[in-house]
Design a protein around this motif. Structure first.
Motif, PDB file in Angstrom:
ATOM      1  N   GLU A  36       1.438   4.090  -3.819  1.00  0.00           N
ATOM      2  CA  GLU A  36       2.508   3.109  -4.039  1.00  0.00           C
ATOM      3  C   GLU A  36       3.813   3.746  -4.485  1.00  0.00           C
ATOM      4  N   GLU A  37       3.742   4.877  -5.154  1.00  0.00           N
ATOM      5  CA  GLU A  37       4.962   5.499  -5.677  1.00  0.00           C
ATOM      6  C   GLU A  37       5.633   6.354  -4.604  1.00  0.00           C
ATOM      7  N   PRO A  38       6.925   6.615  -4.761  1.00  0.00           N
ATOM      8  CA  PRO A  38       7.666   7.375  -3.738  1.00  0.00           C
ATOM      9  C   PRO A  38       7.491   8.888  -3.848  1.00  0.00           C
ATOM     10  N   TYR A  69       0.853  18.933   1.298  1.00  0.00           N
ATOM     11  CA  TYR A  69       0.133  17.912   2.059  1.00  0.00           C
ATOM     12  C   TYR A  69       0.316  18.116   3.558  1.00  0.00           C
ATOM     13  N   ALA A  70       1.536  18.351   3.999  1.00  0.00           N
ATOM     14  CA  ALA A  70       1.762  18.600   5.425  1.00  0.00           C
ATOM     15  C   ALA A  70       1.118  19.910   5.855  1.00  0.00           C
ATOM     16  N   ARG A  77       1.258   9.162   2.686  1.00  0.00           N
ATOM     17  CA  ARG A  77       2.058   7.971   2.965  1.00  0.00           C
ATOM     18  C   ARG A  77       2.514   7.349   1.649  1.00  0.00           C
ATOM     19  N   PRO A  78       3.714   7.701   1.175  1.00  0.00           N
ATOM     20  CA  PRO A  78       4.211   7.161  -0.095  1.00  0.00           C
ATOM     21  C   PRO A  78       4.790   5.763   0.053  1.00  0.00           C
ATOM     22  N   SER A  79       5.023   5.130  -1.079  1.00  0.00           N
ATOM     23  CA  SER A  79       5.702   3.821  -1.156  1.00  0.00           C
ATOM     24  C   SER A  79       4.988   2.746  -0.351  1.00  0.00           C
ATOM     25  N   LEU A  80       3.674   2.845  -0.270  1.00  0.00           N
ATOM     26  CA  LEU A  80       2.877   1.853   0.454  1.00  0.00           C
ATOM     27  C   LEU A  80       1.741   1.347  -0.434  1.00  0.00           C
ATOM     28  N   VAL A  92      -7.792  -0.789   6.627  1.00  0.00           N
ATOM     29  CA  VAL A  92      -7.055  -1.148   5.421  1.00  0.00           C
ATOM     30  C   VAL A  92      -5.666  -1.579   5.858  1.00  0.00           C
ATOM     31  N   ALA A  93      -5.288  -2.818   5.505  1.00  0.00           N
ATOM     32  CA  ALA A  93      -3.940  -3.304   5.804  1.00  0.00           C
ATOM     33  C   ALA A  93      -2.979  -2.812   4.730  1.00  0.00           C
ATOM     34  N   LEU A  94      -1.771  -2.419   5.169  1.00  0.00           N
ATOM     35  CA  LEU A  94      -0.787  -1.857   4.251  1.00  0.00           C
ATOM     36  C   LEU A  94       0.430  -2.767   4.120  1.00  0.00           C
ATOM     37  N   SER A  95       1.208  -2.536   3.078  1.00  0.00           N
ATOM     38  CA  SER A  95       2.315  -3.421   2.738  1.00  0.00           C
ATOM     39  C   SER A  95       3.452  -3.404   3.751  1.00  0.00           C
ATOM     40  N   ASP A  96       3.507  -2.402   4.643  1.00  0.00           N
ATOM     41  CA  ASP A  96       4.555  -2.374   5.662  1.00  0.00           C
ATOM     42  C   ASP A  96       4.128  -3.096   6.934  1.00  0.00           C
ATOM     43  N   GLY A  97       2.978  -3.764   6.890  1.00  0.00           N
ATOM     44  CA  GLY A  97       2.476  -4.503   8.047  1.00  0.00           C
ATOM     45  C   GLY A  97       1.564  -3.708   8.942  1.00  0.00           C
TER      46      GLY A  97
END
Length: 408
Positions: A36-38, A69-70, A77-80, A92-97
């Motif tokens: 969830e965090e950036p 990570y890369a 995947r941050p901020s999700l 798993v459904a994510l907050s960006d759709g």
């Protein structure tokens, strides 16, 4: 056939460690880490100490550099935020759709601070301390000429109080119980920390109930107590506990008991394709023959090892003695074990010297030890708890007898 996809939901200490360990243990398939965090996973304990005092930042506290990570094929995947889990379709459904499919899912969603459902709770300046953003907001608020009110006299609240004093702020701690640390420590330790904080200028209001917050121009200006008093302040930190973020699991039908119920591999007892680690897991504690949910970095690391080992087919790691710590001023408190089923408390050393240990005993076995600036007592205490060795109480109480000689 493509390699199984591992999805880790939650990029805190537990989730970040699990991703790194999977690669360390030789897993070569795809890994996705959703947070969830950036920013990438980082150490959280210093938020209430080094971060507030300007001695640490996101870069210095990162578990791994962002490039790690890369470079290791981990899809970070941050901020999700994960919004729902479909175990039948393994998605798993994510907050960006979007949605991500998994073969193995590791839930590391952690816990969130408990908010007080009272008047004025949405005023600016009422803070918690769970994330780097929280710590940054608090650091920008406290300082000389400011007053910080801390609601809750637990370890986080006391660490914040110590850091607030180090920054030059006036600090008042508001605690509902008759003493601080009432739910997690014995009276001797509560009395010691109360006195130590008072010597550093912290004020305590004990046995008080917070019923609301007052504000001025949308910003908190005071804490209202049940007896009618208002404690004036420039900022408030609420530290009255945390609740596991287990709603995703509950809604998906996984067995939960204030946390996702797992086995010794950190695997959900409801679904062999799902693991839960860290603050969100309700896990076995063989030492005490019970289930329990723990909130500590050592627990997050242990369960990350358990899950990564199970996924990669490695032997199950040896069980560990649970432990945690708290730094306040020049004090280092190290706690091993939990005080379950205790029938006697024994103090080794003199609290007046700020170097002593409190042993919690069940018969002649150590259940827990709280060690203040006393590394030998802590280290040997961990071994005694884990190995279930009986102790000679007279020797344990005698500081002239080394900790290596206290076994019965």
């Amino acid at each position: 056939m493509s390699a199984p996809h591992i999805v880790i939901v939650g990029a805190g200490h537990a989730g970040g460690t699990a991703a790194a360990l999977l690669r360390q243990y030789g897993y070569g398939g795809p890994i996705s880490l959703v947070g969830e965090e950036p920013i990438p996973p980082y150490q959280r304990p210093p938020l209430s100490k080094a971060w507030l005092k300007g001695e640490a930042d996101a870069g210095s506290l990162a578990l791994k550099p962002l490039a790690f990570y890369a470079e290791n094929g981990i899809d970070f995947r941050p901020s999700l935020r994960a919004t729902s889990l479909n175990r039948g379709e393994k998605t798993v459904a994510l907050s960006d759709g979007s949605a991500v499919s998994y073969d193995t899912l590791i839930l590391a969603t952690g816990a969130r601070a408990i908010a007080l459902p009272i008047e004025g709770k949405d005023l600016a300046g009422i803070l918690f301390l769970r994330t780097a953003a929280d710590a940054e907001a608090l650091k920008a608020t406290v300082g000389p000429g400011k007053t910080l009110a801390v609601v809750g006299g637990g370890y986080i609240g006391l660490e914040v109080a110590a850091s607030g004093r180090a920054l030059g702020a006036e600090v008042v701690v508001l605690e509902r119980e008759a003493r601080i640390l009432a739910r997690v420590a014995c009276k001797a330790l509560s009395d010691f920390f109360t006195g130590y904080h008072e010597k550093h200028g912290v004020t305590f209001e004990l046995g008080c109930s917070v019923v609301g917050f007052e504000g001025r121009d949308g910003h908190v200006s005071g804490v209202k107590l049940a007896d009618g008093r208002v404690i004036a302040c420039d900022a408030v930190v609420v530290g009255v506990g945390a609740h596991p973020n287990d709603e995703l699991a509950r809604d998906a039908g996984l067995e939960c008991a204030r946390g996702v119920v797992v086995d010794l591999d950190a695997r959900s007892v409801s679904d062999p394709n799902v693991f839960a680690i860290g603050d969100v897991a309700h896990r076995p504690m063989p030492i005490y023959d019970r289930m329990f949910r723990m909130e500590s970095v050592p627990n997050a690391l242990e369960q990350a090892k358990q899950a990564a080992s199970a996924v990669t087919g490695r032997p199950r790691p040896l069980g560990e003695c649970p432990w945690q710590w708290s730094d306040q001023y020049d004090l280092k408190l190290q706690i091993a074990g939990y005080a379950f089923d205790v029938d006697e408390i024994l103090i080794r050393g003199d609290p007046a010297t700020a170097r002593f240990a409190v042993f919690h005993l069940k018969g002649d076995q150590v259940q827990s030890v709280e060690a203040i600036n006393a590394p030998p007592e802590f280290m040997m205490g961990k071994m005694l708890i884990l190995n279930r060795k009986p102790v000679n109480k007279a020797k344990l109480a005698d500081t002239c007898v080394s900790m290596k000689e206290v076994t019965a």
